[in-house]
Design a protein around this motif. Structure first.
Motif, mmCIF file in Angstrom:
data_model
loop_
_atom_site.group_PDB
_atom_site.id
_atom_site.type_symbol
_atom_site.label_atom_id
_atom_site.label_comp_id
_atom_site.label_asym_id
_atom_site.label_seq_id
_atom_site.Cartn_x
_atom_site.Cartn_y
_atom_site.Cartn_z
ATOM 1 N N ASP A 70 -47.493 -9.276 5.589
ATOM 2 C CA ASP A 70 -48.961 -9.210 5.585
ATOM 3 C C ASP A 70 -49.501 -8.512 6.828
ATOM 4 N N ILE A 73 -48.856 -4.722 6.460
ATOM 5 C CA ILE A 73 -49.764 -4.149 5.460
ATOM 6 C C ILE A 73 -51.167 -3.993 6.038
ATOM 7 N N THR A 74 -51.646 -5.007 6.726
ATOM 8 C CA THR A 74 -52.972 -4.952 7.347
ATOM 9 C C THR A 74 -53.038 -3.856 8.405
ATOM 10 N N ARG A 77 -53.246 -0.363 6.786
ATOM 11 C CA ARG A 77 -54.604 -0.095 6.273
ATOM 12 C C ARG A 77 -55.577 0.179 7.407
ATOM 13 N N ASP A 78 -55.530 -0.660 8.453
ATOM 14 C CA ASP A 78 -56.464 -0.542 9.571
ATOM 15 C C ASP A 78 -56.279 0.757 10.357
ATOM 16 N N HIS A 81 -53.465 4.459 7.088
ATOM 17 C CA HIS A 81 -52.288 4.834 6.308
ATOM 18 C C HIS A 81 -52.374 4.363 4.863
ATOM 19 N N GLY A 82 -53.513 3.832 4.461
ATOM 20 C CA GLY A 82 -53.714 3.403 3.086
ATOM 21 C C GLY A 82 -52.963 2.127 2.756
ATOM 22 N N LYS A 83 -52.912 1.847 1.476
ATOM 23 C CA LYS A 83 -52.243 0.632 1.007
ATOM 24 C C LYS A 83 -50.807 0.985 0.604
ATOM 25 N N PRO A 84 -49.817 0.400 1.269
ATOM 26 C CA PRO A 84 -48.422 0.707 0.917
ATOM 27 C C PRO A 84 -48.026 0.013 -0.377
ATOM 28 N N ARG A 85 -46.952 0.499 -0.981
ATOM 29 C CA ARG A 85 -46.391 -0.178 -2.146
ATOM 30 C C ARG A 85 -45.527 -1.323 -1.643
ATOM 31 N N VAL A 97 -41.613 -2.902 1.906
ATOM 32 C CA VAL A 97 -42.909 -2.255 2.136
ATOM 33 C C VAL A 97 -42.637 -0.758 2.225
ATOM 34 N N ALA A 99 -44.092 2.580 2.986
ATOM 35 C CA ALA A 99 -45.233 3.205 3.656
ATOM 36 C C ALA A 99 -45.145 4.727 3.613
#
Length: 130
Positions: A70, A73-74, A77-78, A81-85, A97, A99
């Motif tokens: 988590d 992922i946060t 995004r911050d 780099h967008g939302k990873p799979r 993850v 990226a």
């Protein structure tokens, strides 16, 4: 009615090109902050077309594995780099993850020992050894 400013400040800061930390360094810093254990970064450039780097790390428990994922992922995004799979979050034995240029594997220690991914990818593969 109040006048609107000509140049409103955006609600979320947009990363400035060139000032961003490299993706691998961002992820490694987040893993360090999240107290991930036994982190190994493997350069897989030329070994795979999937990514340039693979990171393998461990969490102490399923809850820790999920929390580390988590946080990564946060941070992605911050930092623009967008939302990873992501795969494996419901069970948190092994969370992957993706990226883009960096693939991150977060394991519980027992699962990591069983699969030994970093050993496989750290081996030197001679080109056209046949």
């Amino acid at each position: 009615m109040a006048a609107q400013p000509n140049n409103p400040i955006p609600a979320s800061p947009t990363p400035v090109a060139g000032s961003q930390k490299p993706l691998i360094d961002l992820i490694l810093d987040v893993l360090d902050d999240a107290k991930a254990e036994e982190t190994v970064a493997v350069d897989i450039t030329g070994k795979s077309s999937l990514a340039d780097h693979m990171i393998v790390t461990s969490g102490r428990s399923q809850r820790h594995v999920g929390a580390v994922a988590d946080q990564v992922i946060t941070a992605l995004r911050d930092n623009g780099h967008g939302k990873p799979r992501v795969e494996g979050l419901p069970h948190c034995d092994w969370v992957l993850v993706d990226a883009g240029d960096v693939i991150l594997h977060i394991f519980r220690p027992e699962v990591r020992e069983f699969y030994s991914l970093e050993k496989m990818w750290q081996a030197d593969f001679a080109a056209d050894q046949h």
